[in-house]
Structure formats: structure tokens, C-alpha cells
Design a protein around this motif. Structure first.
Motif, mmCIF file in Angstrom:
data_model
loop_
_atom_site.group_PDB
_atom_site.id
_atom_site.type_symbol
_atom_site.label_atom_id
_atom_site.label_comp_id
_atom_site.label_asym_id
_atom_site.label_seq_id
_atom_site.Cartn_x
_atom_site.Cartn_y
_atom_site.Cartn_z
ATOM 1 N N ASN A 1 8.309 -28.460 6.553
ATOM 2 C CA ASN A 1 7.994 -29.019 5.230
ATOM 3 C C ASN A 1 9.092 -28.777 4.212
ATOM 4 O O ASN A 1 8.943 -29.105 3.029
ATOM 5 C CB ASN A 1 6.677 -28.445 4.708
ATOM 6 N N GLY A 2 10.203 -28.192 4.637
ATOM 7 C CA GLY A 2 11.334 -27.982 3.748
ATOM 8 C C GLY A 2 11.079 -26.971 2.662
ATOM 9 O O GLY A 2 11.711 -27.038 1.604
ATOM 10 N N SER A 3 10.143 -26.009 2.862
ATOM 11 C CA SER A 3 9.824 -25.008 1.849
ATOM 12 C C SER A 3 10.654 -23.752 2.081
ATOM 13 O O SER A 3 11.040 -23.434 3.207
ATOM 14 C CB SER A 3 8.336 -24.669 1.883
ATOM 15 N N LEU A 4 10.864 -23.027 0.991
ATOM 16 C CA LEU A 4 11.650 -21.799 1.024
ATOM 17 C C LEU A 4 10.820 -20.669 0.446
ATOM 18 O O LEU A 4 10.182 -20.817 -0.598
ATOM 19 C CB LEU A 4 12.939 -21.977 0.207
ATOM 20 N N SER A 5 10.812 -19.538 1.099
ATOM 21 C CA SER A 5 10.096 -18.363 0.610
ATOM 22 C C SER A 5 10.859 -17.117 1.016
ATOM 23 O O SER A 5 11.830 -17.186 1.771
ATOM 24 C CB SER A 5 8.667 -18.317 1.171
ATOM 25 N N LEU A 6 10.388 -16.001 0.468
ATOM 26 C CA LEU A 6 11.008 -14.720 0.768
ATOM 27 C C LEU A 6 10.040 -13.873 1.569
ATOM 28 O O LEU A 6 8.855 -13.768 1.222
ATOM 29 C CB LEU A 6 11.392 -13.996 -0.529
ATOM 30 N N ASN A 7 10.545 -13.243 2.614
ATOM 31 C CA ASN A 7 9.740 -12.344 3.437
ATOM 32 C C ASN A 7 10.136 -10.919 3.063
ATOM 33 O O ASN A 7 11.219 -10.444 3.421
ATOM 34 C CB ASN A 7 9.992 -12.610 4.918
ATOM 35 N N ALA A 8 9.261 -10.243 2.289
ATOM 36 C CA ALA A 8 9.592 -8.929 1.747
ATOM 37 C C ALA A 8 9.312 -7.841 2.759
ATOM 38 O O ALA A 8 8.303 -7.844 3.458
ATOM 39 C CB ALA A 8 8.792 -8.690 0.475
ATOM 40 N N ARG A 9 10.261 -6.903 2.814
ATOM 41 C CA ARG A 9 10.115 -5.743 3.693
ATOM 42 C C ARG A 9 9.906 -4.460 2.885
ATOM 43 O O ARG A 9 9.435 -3.464 3.424
ATOM 44 C CB ARG A 9 11.362 -5.602 4.567
ATOM 45 N N ASP A 10 10.244 -4.507 1.610
ATOM 46 C CA ASP A 10 10.067 -3.340 0.754
ATOM 47 C C ASP A 10 9.951 -3.828 -0.689
ATOM 48 O O ASP A 10 10.682 -4.735 -1.101
ATOM 49 C CB ASP A 10 11.245 -2.376 0.886
ATOM 50 N N ILE A 11 8.984 -3.248 -1.435
ATOM 51 C CA ILE A 11 8.783 -3.607 -2.843
ATOM 52 C C ILE A 11 8.666 -2.317 -3.629
ATOM 53 O O ILE A 11 7.853 -1.443 -3.307
ATOM 54 C CB ILE A 11 7.522 -4.469 -3.049
ATOM 55 N N ARG A 12 9.471 -2.218 -4.680
ATOM 56 C CA ARG A 12 9.464 -1.004 -5.485
ATOM 57 C C ARG A 12 9.347 -1.371 -6.963
ATOM 58 O O ARG A 12 10.117 -2.188 -7.462
ATOM 59 C CB ARG A 12 10.761 -0.206 -5.277
ATOM 60 N N ASP B 1 0.813 -1.221 0.000
ATOM 61 C CA ASP B 1 0.000 0.000 0.000
ATOM 62 C C ASP B 1 0.843 1.266 0.000
ATOM 63 O O ASP B 1 0.401 2.308 -0.489
ATOM 64 C CB ASP B 1 -0.934 -0.006 1.209
ATOM 65 N N ARG B 2 2.047 1.211 0.568
ATOM 66 C CA ARG B 2 2.856 2.430 0.640
ATOM 67 C C ARG B 2 3.647 2.686 -0.635
ATOM 68 O O ARG B 2 4.369 3.690 -0.737
ATOM 69 C CB ARG B 2 3.805 2.348 1.833
ATOM 70 N N SER B 3 3.512 1.821 -1.648
ATOM 71 C CA SER B 3 4.201 2.045 -2.910
ATOM 72 C C SER B 3 3.598 3.239 -3.629
ATOM 73 O O SER B 3 2.379 3.456 -3.617
ATOM 74 C CB SER B 3 4.096 0.792 -3.793
ATOM 75 N N SER B 4 4.411 4.052 -4.258
ATOM 76 C CA SER B 4 3.938 5.263 -4.947
ATOM 77 C C SER B 4 3.032 4.934 -6.132
ATOM 78 O O SER B 4 2.145 5.701 -6.483
ATOM 79 C CB SER B 4 5.132 6.096 -5.421
#
Length: 413
Positions: free
Chosen positions: A93-104, A69-72
Motif C-alpha cells: 500500500n506504499g505506507s511508511l512507518s517506524l518500528n520502535a525498539r526502544d522508547i525513552r 512497559d520497561r520504561s522507567s
């Protein structure tokens, strides 16, 4: 660190999972570039699938909703972004993911995001409402075409339209189909054709191209010009996956220039086939209707009253004759009764007539003044008396008068 393992001394899965988690955690947060392949928004968390721009590699990304929501500019599917994320490994379960803190959004993704933001604003104004879209004429007399000079789009539209309907007439206006001046030239051409009352429909056509090449057809000024046009507008920009904002505001969106020709001009062969079918259906309907009506007429004619129409007249004639006979009998009976009644009254009148009295020998004496003499006191000697009998009268002169004896009076009484 490396483990010493062998078939006789294997490491438990939990140990390997723990080591992998520790190693991935030491990698720390990184800036990652990719394309948003899928985006799901939940109440407080968003789930994305980030895809590599070149290799067929994708990975799940989670973030709080506030990060998007804070993206321009809005983050949408297909947007190119850079993500500041920390890899997370789930030992369970041996899964891998990314935890995003900022998206531009960056590069093309940012461009697409601006177009999407513009689309949402124009849609909120109602420029893309279905109720505003006008139907195309069945067979336009003149078609306005806005395209690049000598372009493949012009060739495809003219050739396919004339193959479908040889007599179709085009008014072609050329304009730049890409670049900074393209939108302004297309707007000028659109207004020129819209002012021509002989033009029934306008087609804006361009072949495929990159997102940058198709940017003029997402120009806000062009979108508003198409919305204000009185003539129906067909958008034939790019190919099937391409959706500039012009496609949303146009009355009809064609996937390709060839498709635009098919939508604007009917095919002669198809229409002739359709007319043939309609003619057959019409003849069949008329034949069926005539058959039903003939059957109905035959059924009516077979009825006794129409097979021998005089039957009804004969019945009514017999009824009239019977009524006339009854009227004659009733009138004759009534006349007979009246005749007998009149004869009785006549006999009664005749019996009371003075002439009947005279016929029995009685006379009537009248004084000179015409009055009937009923007493001797009305007469004097030498008076003339008219004596009336049944068959005439006689004049007499009175010699004398004498009263009647009482005996005679009593006897007469």
C-alpha cells in the motif's frame, strides 16, 4: 540507483516500490525525537503517532508492548520522547512507518511522565474520589484567597466577585506561585485559612504558565494538604488545558480565575431574577389553589342539603315524630290490654272474696280466741261468740249446741 525511464518506456509501479523499500531499508535504525500525539495499547502491540516538535509532521510508530512497559516512567500522550526505530516501507500500500525498539521519555516528556505516575499513585489512594469532594456554600460570608501579590489572578477574582455580589468579603493570603518555595508557602497559607472558622471556602489562584511554572501545584505535599482540609477548596490554576494535580484533589476545578469567581459567588442580578420567578410561581400556585378550593366550596354549597340545611332537620324531625306516635299507640294498646287483664283478675278475686259470701246472707262465727268456728265441738254453753256479717259483727252467748240433721247435711251437699 537511477532508472532510465521515458513516456515510451515507463517503469512498473512494483519496481519503483521495490527500489523505495530497498533505499529506506538501507537507512537502518535511527534515534528520533518527537512528541507522542496518540497512543493505543493493544494486547501485545502498541501503536503511536509521533509528531515533530516544531514542524507539522507526524508518523505512525509500532512497537511491542514490552517496549513501553520497561520504561522507567510511564509513556503518555503529550510526552516528549526519543525513539530508536527502524523505518519500514510496505510495498503493498506504499505506507511508511517506524518500528520502535526502544522508547525513552526525555525533557518535558519525562517531567510529565513523573507527574502522571504521581497522579496514578495518589488516585489509587482515593484522594481524587468524587465521594470526597464537598459542595460549595451558596453564599459564603468570607472567602479565603491564596494567590501571588499584585497578580492578574487576584485582580480578576476580586473584581468579578464584587461585580457579582458587592458585599462579598475576601481574606487574601499571598504566597509564591512558582519556584521551589511555592508549594511550601501555599501549604502554609492553606492551613492558616483552613484554621479560620469564619472562612467558608478557599480559592487557590494563579494565571497561566508553562508546565515548569505550574509544577508546584502538582506537589504531593500540597495535594495531601488540600485533601486533609476541612474547608472546601477551589483550584483556579492556569488556563483550560492546564491540569496540575491540584485540579484533581480540589473540591471544584475552575478553568480560569474569572471562572473561579463565578463558581464561588452567585450573581445578584441572576438571584433577583430567580427570586422574581419563584415569587411569580408561588403567587400563581396560591392563586390556582385558591381557585380550586373556591370552586370546590361552590360545588358543595350548591348541593340541596347545604342550599336548604333545614331539609335534613325536617326529615329527621318527621321521623322522630312518627316514631313517637308509634310509641304512643303501642304503649296505649299495651295499657288497654293490661287494664282489661287487671279488671278480669279483680273480678275473679272479688268473686272469691269472703265478703261476697257474706253478702249472700252467710255469717262467720269466731271463738273468743279469734279462731273461726267450724264445728259445734269448738263451743260450750255460755261461750261468747262473735258473729261477723257483711256490714259488721255482733257478740252472742251460746245457749246450747245441737248437731245438724244428716238430711240437711246431705241436702246441703
Amino acid at each position: 540507483m537511477a532508472l532510465e525511464t521515458s513516456p515510451d518506456s515507463p517503469a512498473p509501479l512494483r519496481v519503483i516500490s521495490q527500489l523505495m523499500g530497498d533505499y529506506i531499508t538501507r537507512l537502518g535504525a535511527q534515534w528520533i525525537e518527537g512528541e507522542v500525539a496518540q497512543l493505543t495499547r493493544r494486547q501485545g502491540v502498541c501503536f503511536l503517532t509521533l509528531r515533530d516538535l516544531d514542524a507539522k509532521i507526524s508518523m505512525s510508530v509500532t512497537c511491542r508492548r514490552v517496549v513501553l512497559d520497561r520504561s522507567s516512567t510511564p509513556i503518555t500522550e503529550g510526552a516528549r520522547v526519543v525513539v530508536h526505530a527502524r523505518p519500514d516501507f510496505y510495498p503493498t500500500n506504499g505506507s511508511l512507518s517506524l518500528n520502535a525498539r526502544d522508547i525513552r521519555p526525555v525533557g518535558m516528556g519525562e517531567l510529565l511522565a513523573r507527574i502522571e505516575q504521581r497522579r496514578q499513585l495518589l488516585a489509587a489512594e482515593g484522594l481524587f474520589d468524587v465521594a470526597r469532594k464537598r459542595p460549595l456554600p451558596f453564599l459564603p460570608h468570607r472567602i479565603g484567597l491564596i494567590t501571588g501579590k499584585g497578580s492578574a489572578a487576584e485582580h480578576d477574582i476580586l473584581e468579578n466577585a464584587r461585580l457579582r455580589w458587592p458585599g462579598v468579603e475576601f481574606v487574601t493570603t499571598y504566597a509564591l506561585m512558582q519556584g521551589n518555595q511555592a508549594a511550601a508557602q501555599v501549604i502554609t497559607a492553606l492551613r492558616e485559612l483552613d484554621a479560620d472558622e469564619t472562612v467558608d471556602v478557599i480559592v487557590i489562584a494563579r494565571g497561566g504558565g508553562s508546565v515548569e511554572d505550574l509544577l508546584p501545584f502538582s506537589d504531593e505535599g500540597l495535594v495531601r494538604a488540600v485533601s486533609a482540609a476541612r474547608t472546601p477548596v477551589v483550584s483556579a490554576i492556569g488556563h483550560e488545558p492546564d491540569t496540575p494535580l491540584l485540579d484533581y484533589v480540589a473540591d471544584v476545578r475552575a478553568s480560569t480565575p474569572t471562572d473561579a469567581a463565578k463558581r464561588v459567588v452567585p450573581a445578584v442580578a441572576d438571584e433577583l431574577h430567580h427570586l422574581t420567578q419563584l415569587r411569580r410561581r408561588a403567587w400563581y400556585a396560591v392563586d390556582q389553589r385558591l381557585g380550586r378550593e373556591q370552586h370546590g366550596l361552590d360545588a358543595i354549597r350548591s348541593r340541596p342539603v347545604l342550599a336548604r340545611p333545614s331539609t335534613l332537620i325536617d326529615e329527621q324531625t318527621a321521623r322522630v315524630e312518627d316514631l313517637c306516635a308509634r310509641a304512643r299507640r303501642s304503649l296505649g294498646h299495651r295499657l288497654d290490654l293490661s287494664h282489661h287483664e287487671v279488671a278480669g283478675q279483680l273480678a275473679r278475686v272479688r268473686s272469691l272474696s269472703p265478703l261476697r259470701t257474706l253478702e249472700r246472707g252467710y255469717t262467720v262465727a269466731q271463738a273468743p280466741d279469734g279462731s273461726v268456728v267450724t264445728s259445734i265441738d269448738q263451743l260450750s254453753p255460755d261461750d261468747e261468740v262473735t258473729l261477723r256479717v257483711v256490714d259488721g259483727h255482733a257478740r252472742l252467748r251460746t245457749l246450747s249446741t245441737a248437731p245438724a240433721p244428716h238430711a240437711d247435711l246431705d241436702e246441703e251437699s
